[in-house]
Design a protein around this motif. Structure first.
Motif, PDB file in Angstrom:
ATOM      1  N   GLU A  17      43.509  39.671  36.152  1.00  0.00           N
ATOM      2  CA  GLU A  17      42.433  40.564  35.720  1.00  0.00           C
ATOM      3  C   GLU A  17      41.540  40.962  36.897  1.00  0.00           C
ATOM      4  OE1 GLU A  17      40.244  38.738  32.570  1.00  0.00           O
ATOM      5  OE2 GLU A  17      41.995  38.580  31.250  1.00  0.00           O
ATOM      6  N   ASN A  18      41.158  39.986  37.719  1.00  0.00           N
ATOM      7  CA  ASN A  18      40.268  40.275  38.840  1.00  0.00           C
ATOM      8  C   ASN A  18      40.940  41.156  39.890  1.00  0.00           C
ATOM      9  OD1 ASN A  18      38.167  38.802  37.719  1.00  0.00           O
ATOM     10  ND2 ASN A  18      38.702  36.919  38.791  1.00  0.00           N
ATOM     11  N   ALA A  19      42.187  40.850  40.204  1.00  0.00           N
ATOM     12  CA  ALA A  19      42.909  41.657  41.182  1.00  0.00           C
ATOM     13  C   ALA A  19      43.100  43.085  40.660  1.00  0.00           C
ATOM     14  CB  ALA A  19      44.267  41.025  41.494  1.00  0.00           C
ATOM     15  N   GLU A  26      40.208  50.852  43.346  1.00  0.00           N
ATOM     16  CA  GLU A  26      40.514  51.352  44.687  1.00  0.00           C
ATOM     17  C   GLU A  26      41.588  52.432  44.681  1.00  0.00           C
ATOM     18  OE1 GLU A  26      39.625  47.336  47.354  1.00  0.00           O
ATOM     19  OE2 GLU A  26      41.686  47.917  46.911  1.00  0.00           O
ATOM     20  N   GLN A  27      42.643  52.238  43.872  1.00  0.00           N
ATOM     21  CA  GLN A  27      43.828  53.083  43.977  1.00  0.00           C
ATOM     22  C   GLN A  27      44.136  53.891  42.719  1.00  0.00           C
ATOM     23  OE1 GLN A  27      47.186  50.904  45.659  1.00  0.00           O
ATOM     24  NE2 GLN A  27      45.787  49.472  46.650  1.00  0.00           N
ATOM     25  N   GLY A  28      43.386  53.672  41.658  1.00  0.00           N
ATOM     26  CA  GLY A  28      43.629  54.406  40.426  1.00  0.00           C
ATOM     27  C   GLY A  28      44.585  53.672  39.503  1.00  0.00           C
ATOM     28  N   LEU A  29      44.553  54.036  38.240  1.00  0.00           N
ATOM     29  CA  LEU A  29      45.391  53.365  37.243  1.00  0.00           C
ATOM     30  C   LEU A  29      46.872  53.570  37.500  1.00  0.00           C
ATOM     31  CD1 LEU A  29      43.396  54.181  33.970  1.00  0.00           C
ATOM     32  CD2 LEU A  29      43.322  52.083  35.342  1.00  0.00           C
ATOM     33  N   ASN A  30      47.231  54.726  38.038  1.00  0.00           N
ATOM     34  CA  ASN A  30      48.634  55.008  38.294  1.00  0.00           C
ATOM     35  C   ASN A  30      48.997  54.882  39.766  1.00  0.00           C
ATOM     36  OD1 ASN A  30      49.275  55.699  35.541  1.00  0.00           O
ATOM     37  ND2 ASN A  30      48.122  57.581  35.846  1.00  0.00           N
ATOM     38  N   GLY A  31      48.047  54.444  40.577  1.00  0.00           N
ATOM     39  CA  GLY A  31      48.292  54.345  42.015  1.00  0.00           C
ATOM     40  C   GLY A  31      48.780  52.987  42.463  1.00  0.00           C
ATOM     41  N   VAL A  32      48.911  52.070  41.544  1.00  0.00           N
ATOM     42  CA  VAL A  32      49.339  50.717  41.897  1.00  0.00           C
ATOM     43  C   VAL A  32      50.315  50.216  40.833  1.00  0.00           C
ATOM     44  CG1 VAL A  32      47.291  49.764  40.749  1.00  0.00           C
ATOM     45  CG2 VAL A  32      48.511  48.388  42.434  1.00  0.00           C
ATOM     46  N   SER A  33      51.367  49.547  41.277  1.00  0.00           N
ATOM     47  CA  SER A  33      52.408  49.069  40.362  1.00  0.00           C
ATOM     48  C   SER A  33      52.083  47.664  39.858  1.00  0.00           C
ATOM     49  CB  SER A  33      53.757  49.035  41.085  1.00  0.00           C
ATOM     50  OG  SER A  33      53.743  48.037  42.103  1.00  0.00           O
ATOM     51  N   VAL A  34      52.804  47.265  38.821  1.00  0.00           N
ATOM     52  CA  VAL A  34      52.651  45.907  38.294  1.00  0.00           C
ATOM     53  C   VAL A  34      53.000  44.891  39.376  1.00  0.00           C
ATOM     54  CG1 VAL A  34      53.608  44.225  36.670  1.00  0.00           C
ATOM     55  CG2 VAL A  34      53.012  46.523  35.873  1.00  0.00           C
ATOM     56  N   GLN A 103      31.833  50.606  48.641  1.00  0.00           N
ATOM     57  CA  GLN A 103      32.554  49.458  48.083  1.00  0.00           C
ATOM     58  C   GLN A 103      33.261  49.860  46.788  1.00  0.00           C
ATOM     59  OE1 GLN A 103      29.317  46.697  47.785  1.00  0.00           O
ATOM     60  NE2 GLN A 103      29.318  46.230  49.970  1.00  0.00           N
ATOM     61  N   ILE A 104      34.271  50.675  46.924  1.00  0.00           N
ATOM     62  CA  ILE A 104      34.939  51.244  45.749  1.00  0.00           C
ATOM     63  C   ILE A 104      35.594  50.156  44.896  1.00  0.00           C
ATOM     64  CG2 ILE A 104      36.775  52.795  44.980  1.00  0.00           C
ATOM     65  CD1 ILE A 104      36.188  54.486  47.482  1.00  0.00           C
ATOM     66  N   GLY A 105      36.248  49.199  45.531  1.00  0.00           N
ATOM     67  CA  GLY A 105      36.982  48.169  44.801  1.00  0.00           C
ATOM     68  C   GLY A 105      36.119  47.216  44.014  1.00  0.00           C
ATOM     69  N   THR A 106      34.857  47.086  44.397  1.00  0.00           N
ATOM     70  CA  THR A 106      33.957  46.180  43.687  1.00  0.00           C
ATOM     71  C   THR A 106      32.756  46.912  43.094  1.00  0.00           C
ATOM     72  OG1 THR A 106      32.805  45.670  45.763  1.00  0.00           O
ATOM     73  CG2 THR A 106      34.591  44.181  45.096  1.00  0.00           C
ATOM     74  N   ALA A 112      34.581  54.860  39.549  1.00  0.00           N
ATOM     75  CA  ALA A 112      35.919  54.681  40.104  1.00  0.00           C
ATOM     76  C   ALA A 112      37.046  55.027  39.127  1.00  0.00           C
ATOM     77  CB  ALA A 112      36.084  53.244  40.591  1.00  0.00           C
ATOM     78  N   LEU A 113      36.809  54.813  37.844  1.00  0.00           N
ATOM     79  CA  LEU A 113      37.886  54.993  36.858  1.00  0.00           C
ATOM     80  C   LEU A 113      37.778  56.270  36.025  1.00  0.00           C
ATOM     81  CD1 LEU A 113      38.156  51.315  35.553  1.00  0.00           C
ATOM     82  CD2 LEU A 113      39.550  52.439  37.297  1.00  0.00           C
ATOM     83  N   ALA A 114      36.691  57.003  36.167  1.00  0.00           N
ATOM     84  CA  ALA A 114      36.471  58.170  35.304  1.00  0.00           C
ATOM     85  C   ALA A 114      37.615  59.173  35.377  1.00  0.00           C
ATOM     86  CB  ALA A 114      35.150  58.847  35.661  1.00  0.00           C
ATOM     87  N   GLY A 115      38.002  59.560  36.590  1.00  0.00           N
ATOM     88  CA  GLY A 115      39.061  60.562  36.741  1.00  0.00           C
ATOM     89  C   GLY A 115      40.373  60.120  36.130  1.00  0.00           C
TER      90      GLY A 115
END
Length: 199
Positions: A17-19, A26-34, A103-106, A112-115
């Motif tokens: 959850e934290n990661a 930082e990278q968007g919902l679709n910018g990072v894989s499982v 500090q986008i990631g934190t 950060a998630l709106a778009g």
């Protein structure tokens, strides 16, 4: 399941959850894989489905966790200042500063998630988590504004929140240019009462 195993499973889920809360910001919902999310949590890809049924479920959980982290930061300001007015000023001032912009990631998940949330289909659970997070932020501001004597705390809270979030979005999008700091300063000037220390 033995107690030790339950405790480890809880620790693993919290790590995921934290990661995810950080990487999604930082990278968007679709910018990072499982696989990337699990690696960031220090776990193997194969263990993912022991904790979550899908990446969509994790996105909602991570979104809620990110808003929870923001709520904790706001509550910490309340613990530093006994007066609601000072607490409100501190929250606004810290929110509209260069460190938070960078500090986008934190930082604030509302920004950060709106778009990404906008682009997700309405049936995705992240919509509910995001909306609940916005409601939580608005409610916290409204409570402070009511204590400060605002005649319309809910309406003023929404205006304040929209100004803060909008300013941070623009400041992040232009952070390599001088206008970025100008935007943050203008929003602070608008929201902070004259004569109140800007700290």
């Amino acid at each position: 399941m033995p107690r030790a195993s339950r405790e480890q499973a809880h620790k693993n889920r919290t790590a995921i959850e934290n990661a995810s809360a950080r990487l999604f910001r930082e990278q968007g919902l679709n910018g990072v894989s499982v696989a990337q999310l699990m690696a960031a949590a220090g776990l193997t890809h194969g263990g993912f489905y022991g904790h979550f049924s899908s990446k969509d479920e994790l996105a909602a959980v991570a979104c809620a966790a990110a808003f929870g982290q923001s709520a904790e930061r706001w509550a910490a300001q309340g613990n530093k200042y006994p007066d609601a007015h000072q607490t409100l000023q501190a929250i606004v001032s810290h929110y509209l500063r260069d460190p938070h912009r960078d500090q986008i990631g934190t930082g604030c998940p509302a920004v950060a998630l709106a778009g990404d949330v906008i682009r997700e289909t309405p049936d995705k659970p992240v919509h509910h988590a995001y909306t609940a997070g916005i409601e939580q932020m608005a409610s916290s501001l409204a409570t402070l504004l009511e204590k400060c004597g605002s005649p319309k705390p809910r309406r003023t809270a929404l205006t304040t929140l929209a100004t803060m979030v909008g300013a941070l979005v623009l400041a992040r999008a232009t952070r390599e240019a001088p206008i970025s700091e100008d935007i943050l300063a203008a929003a602070r000037d608008l929201l902070l009462d004259p004569g109140v220390p800007d700290n």
